[in-house]
Scaffold this motif. Sequence first.
Motif: not given
Length: 209
Positions: A8-9, A22-23
């Motif tokens: 995840h971010d 990226w989230t």
Amino acid sequence: MEGFGVPHDTGNPGDNPEGNPWTVLTSTMKYENPWIEVIEHTVLTPKGTPGIYGVVRPRSLATGVIPIDDEGNVTLVGQYRFPLEQYSWEIPEGGGEKGVDPQVSAARELLEETGQTARHWMPLMTLHLSNCITDEVAYTFLAWGLEQGAACPDDTEVLATRRVPFAEAVAMAMRGEITDSMAVASLFKLRLMADGGQLPDDVARLIRP
């Protein structure tokens, strides 16, 4: 459902240029069979816009091996590749269970596809294959000190084998007659290692021009 192993971010990418920009908002299993999973992630892109990202996740590792015999020949394996709809000449390759030493899996594939066993092994490369759509990891090896036995391919495989001098296998890759990424990368790296004096003497003498 969150996760499926995709990072995840990790924060402001400006703070860490190699971090994850990226989230991931949600992750959904769209398809699975005994060999692969297909995961669809809803995401915020690096620019902050909403989007989706599909990831194909193989359930096994990929392995490949360049087997060099006492005359300096490489055994290549030919088979029809269903996704490409074309025939392909490659080094012996196959899958291995995650958590199992990739060399053990490569040795099993070498025996199954060619009937060969090897006294000596050397790691060549770790590769990420088609890394924009899959997290598949490949491990390739050099094997020499070969003994020939009977091949025992899987029921799904119709294989042919041929032995060519190492230099000819490299030339086939240069001419585009070998296009499999594991085979091309491993043959080229082995050529560079031989030129740079990075191989044991007993195998280097087999592949010198």
